[in-house]
Design an enzyme around this catalytic site. Structure first.
Site, PDB file in Angstrom:
ATOM      1  N   HIS A  51      -9.347  19.487 131.845  1.00  0.00           N
ATOM      2  CA  HIS A  51     -10.363  18.553 131.998  1.00  0.00           C
ATOM      3  C   HIS A  51      -9.887  17.078 132.158  1.00  0.00           C
ATOM      4  O   HIS A  51      -8.869  16.843 131.562  1.00  0.00           O
ATOM      5  CB  HIS A  51     -11.418  18.590 130.956  1.00  0.00           C
ATOM      6  CG  HIS A  51     -12.275  19.709 130.694  1.00  0.00           C
ATOM      7  ND1 HIS A  51     -12.095  20.329 129.720  1.00  0.00           N
ATOM      8  CD2 HIS A  51     -13.199  20.357 131.300  1.00  0.00           C
ATOM      9  CE1 HIS A  51     -12.879  21.684 129.758  1.00  0.00           C
ATOM     10  NE2 HIS A  51     -13.552  21.451 130.767  1.00  0.00           N
ATOM     11  N   ASP A  54      -8.808  16.072 128.915  1.00  0.00           N
ATOM     12  CA  ASP A  54      -7.533  16.952 128.419  1.00  0.00           C
ATOM     13  C   ASP A  54      -6.178  16.206 128.834  1.00  0.00           C
ATOM     14  O   ASP A  54      -5.181  16.416 128.034  1.00  0.00           O
ATOM     15  CB  ASP A  54      -7.455  18.376 128.905  1.00  0.00           C
ATOM     16  CG  ASP A  54      -8.668  19.092 128.487  1.00  0.00           C
ATOM     17  OD1 ASP A  54      -9.090  18.944 127.208  1.00  0.00           O
ATOM     18  OD2 ASP A  54      -9.222  19.971 129.288  1.00  0.00           O
ATOM     19  N   GLU A 176     -18.135  25.354 140.367  1.00  0.00           N
ATOM     20  CA  GLU A 176     -18.261  26.476 139.467  1.00  0.00           C
ATOM     21  C   GLU A 176     -19.699  26.569 139.152  1.00  0.00           C
ATOM     22  O   GLU A 176     -20.359  26.021 138.272  1.00  0.00           O
ATOM     23  CB  GLU A 176     -17.420  26.392 138.436  1.00  0.00           C
ATOM     24  CG  GLU A 176     -17.399  27.294 137.152  1.00  0.00           C
ATOM     25  CD  GLU A 176     -16.507  27.165 136.080  1.00  0.00           C
ATOM     26  OE1 GLU A 176     -15.676  25.957 135.901  1.00  0.00           O
ATOM     27  OE2 GLU A 176     -16.513  27.876 135.112  1.00  0.00           O
ATOM     28  N   GLU A 212     -16.915  32.459 137.908  1.00  0.00           N
ATOM     29  CA  GLU A 212     -16.798  32.873 136.777  1.00  0.00           C
ATOM     30  C   GLU A 212     -17.405  34.167 136.393  1.00  0.00           C
ATOM     31  O   GLU A 212     -18.645  34.099 136.774  1.00  0.00           O
ATOM     32  CB  GLU A 212     -16.898  31.953 135.712  1.00  0.00           C
ATOM     33  CG  GLU A 212     -16.790  32.422 134.216  1.00  0.00           C
ATOM     34  CD  GLU A 212     -16.648  31.568 133.112  1.00  0.00           C
ATOM     35  OE1 GLU A 212     -16.115  30.192 133.384  1.00  0.00           O
ATOM     36  OE2 GLU A 212     -17.277  31.662 131.983  1.00  0.00           O
ATOM     37  N   HIS A 215     -20.551  33.896 134.466  1.00  0.00           N
ATOM     38  CA  HIS A 215     -21.756  33.152 135.069  1.00  0.00           C
ATOM     39  C   HIS A 215     -22.609  34.123 135.934  1.00  0.00           C
ATOM     40  O   HIS A 215     -23.674  33.940 136.104  1.00  0.00           O
ATOM     41  CB  HIS A 215     -21.186  31.874 135.505  1.00  0.00           C
ATOM     42  CG  HIS A 215     -20.422  31.001 134.671  1.00  0.00           C
ATOM     43  ND1 HIS A 215     -19.968  29.605 135.132  1.00  0.00           N
ATOM     44  CD2 HIS A 215     -20.234  31.038 133.536  1.00  0.00           C
ATOM     45  CE1 HIS A 215     -19.311  29.294 134.184  1.00  0.00           C
ATOM     46  NE2 HIS A 215     -19.645  29.902 132.955  1.00  0.00           N
ATOM     47  N   ASP A 250     -23.041  32.094 126.933  1.00  0.00           N
ATOM     48  CA  ASP A 250     -21.989  32.383 127.623  1.00  0.00           C
ATOM     49  C   ASP A 250     -20.932  32.839 126.382  1.00  0.00           C
ATOM     50  O   ASP A 250     -20.563  31.975 125.772  1.00  0.00           O
ATOM     51  CB  ASP A 250     -21.673  31.172 128.068  1.00  0.00           C
ATOM     52  CG  ASP A 250     -20.493  31.256 129.186  1.00  0.00           C
ATOM     53  OD1 ASP A 250     -19.982  32.382 129.388  1.00  0.00           O
ATOM     54  OD2 ASP A 250     -19.978  30.189 129.521  1.00  0.00           O
TER      55      ASP A 250
HETATM   56  C1  GLO Z   1     -18.544  26.812 130.895  1.00  0.00           C
HETATM   57  C2  GLO Z   1     -17.504  26.544 132.021  1.00  0.00           C
HETATM   58  C3  GLO Z   1     -16.192  25.905 131.563  1.00  0.00           C
HETATM   59  C4  GLO Z   1     -15.659  25.377 132.977  1.00  0.00           C
HETATM   60  C5  GLO Z   1     -14.440  24.252 132.694  1.00  0.00           C
HETATM   61  C6  GLO Z   1     -13.984  23.809 133.724  1.00  0.00           C
HETATM   62  O1  GLO Z   1     -19.072  27.763 130.888  1.00  0.00           O
HETATM   63  O2  GLO Z   1     -16.968  27.893 132.370  1.00  0.00           O
HETATM   64  O3  GLO Z   1     -15.518  26.525 130.801  1.00  0.00           O
HETATM   65  O4  GLO Z   1     -15.049  26.413 133.508  1.00  0.00           O
HETATM   66  O5  GLO Z   1     -15.170  23.326 132.025  1.00  0.00           O
HETATM   67  O6  GLO Z   1     -14.676  22.749 134.325  1.00  0.00           O
HETATM   68 MG    MG Z   2     -15.461  28.660 133.496  1.00  0.00          MG
END
Ligand code: GLO
Ligand code: MG
Length: 346
Positions: A51, A54, A176, A212, A215, A250
């Site tokens: 991030h 980070d 994402e 993901e 998701h 999640d």
């Molecule tokens: C949360 C997401 C999160 C993202 C991360 C990168 O549900 O999966 O982990 O992948 O913040 O943007």
């Molecule tokens: Mg993710």
């Protein structure tokens, strides 16, 4: 292990987490970034996801110059460890300025903040040597249907994408998607939505997707099909493998933890379409179980990678010719059993 290993692996510092959940405090003390980085290579990983904060902690209080200097310092540290930065993602869900969303906030000041922060994120990515920005649009959605306009929100997202694309001619943005959590409903819930929105942007070629596993499952979709959908457009630029048991919060479980057959089919989809041949990474967006003791703190990452590589072997040794024959004969009963037997082993 796999005969020709073309996969590159990564994780993010948030994947070595402390076990807090909405109902209880951390169960492990925080670890330093340097400790996490020092473990990465030893565990068989190649790159780290970031991030923006980070990479540059407390980013909101820092000037552009400070941000650049700290990013340069991090780049030196990463080079020293031989670790690449896979991507940088603006964390648009933590600040008091993003309570009602970032790009789609109802407050113009907050929208400007979100865009500015995204541009700084691009500057950081460039310094860290990656052209990939990931947008998990955490709060771009609604808690309350009457509070925002769906059409206006898409326009605002596209405006933000265009500003980012204009800021750096080389940057690529991987959206994402996630259908819910923290929002009731998100505006870009699936890969199909992400790729459709890309078409409205000024340079659709530079907008792609990150899938993901969890998701997709939360959206009621099959992760392997989502992978193949994105790869049909050459748009799968990153991947967060993990697992998820049904429609709830999640869970970010280790890869293959809930549904081994689905994990096999995800790996088979990646193998069939040569994921990674353009330099893409396999990232594990997994978390340790809350119960995990300090001495087992990295096992979810090690295990996810191991399961992945074992499933690569399973995908490569799957009898595709027989599978094709059984499919042509419409003998799906036999094909089903063949897949089960293959996974069970002899
Ligand atoms: C949360 C997401 C999160 C993202 C991360 C990168 O549900 O999966 O982990 O992948 O913040 O943007
Ligand atoms: Mg993710």
């Amino acid at each position: 292990m796999a005969k020709k290993q073309r996969y590159k692996f990564c994780f993010g510092p948030w994947n070595i987490s402390e076990g807090a959940d909405p109902y209880g405090p951390p169960t492990r003390p925080p670890q330093t970034f340097d400790w996490k980085l020092s473990k990465l290579k030893k565990l068989g990983f190649d790159a780290m996801m970031f991030h923006d904060d980070d990479a540059v902690p407390d980013i909101d209080g820092k000037s552009e110059k400070q941000i650049r200097n700290e990013a340069k310092e991090l780049r030196r540290t990463l080079d020293g460890e031989g670790v690449a930065a896979e991507m940088v993602a603006p964390r648009l869900w933590f600040s008091p300025m993003t309570i009602d969303g970032g790009y789609t906030s109802n407050d113009a000041k907050c929208r400007r903040y979100a865009i500015e922060r995204s541009l700084r994120c691009i500057d950081i990515a460039k310094i860290l040597g990656t052209d990939l920005i990931v947008l998990w649009l955490a709060r771009e959605g609604t808690y309350l249907r009457e509070s925002k306009s769906g059409k206006r929100s898409i326009e605002l997202i596209v405006e933000a994408l265009d500003k980012m694309l204009a800021h750096d001619k080389r940057v690529r943005i991987a959206i994402e998607p996630k259908p819910n959590e923290p929002m009731d409903h998100a505006y870009i819930p699936t890969i199909g939505h992400a790729l459709a929105v890309a078409q409205l942007a000024s340079d659709p070629k530079r907008i792609g997707a990150l899938i993901e596993t969890a998701h997709c499952i939360l959206a009621g979709l099959d992760p392997a099909d989502e992978i193949e959908f994105a790869m049909s457009f050459n748009k799968l630029w990153s991947l967060h493998l993990n697992d998820q048991n049904g429609l709830k919060f999640d869970q970010d479980k280790p890869f293959g933890s809930t549904n081994l057959r689905s994990a096999f089919n995800q790996v088979r989809a990646l193998e069939r379409n040569r994921y990674g041949s353009g330099g893409e990474h396999v990232c594990f967006d997994v978390h340790p179980f809350r119960t995990t003791k300090i001495e087992h703190w990295l096992d979810h990452l090690v295990n996810s990678r191991r399961t992945f590589l074992r499933l690569v072997e399973k995908a490569r040794s799957f009898d595709e010719a027989t599978a094709r024959k059984l499919s042509a004969e419409r003998n799906y009963q036999a094909l089903d059993q063949m897949a089960i037997e293959h996974l069970l082993g002899s």
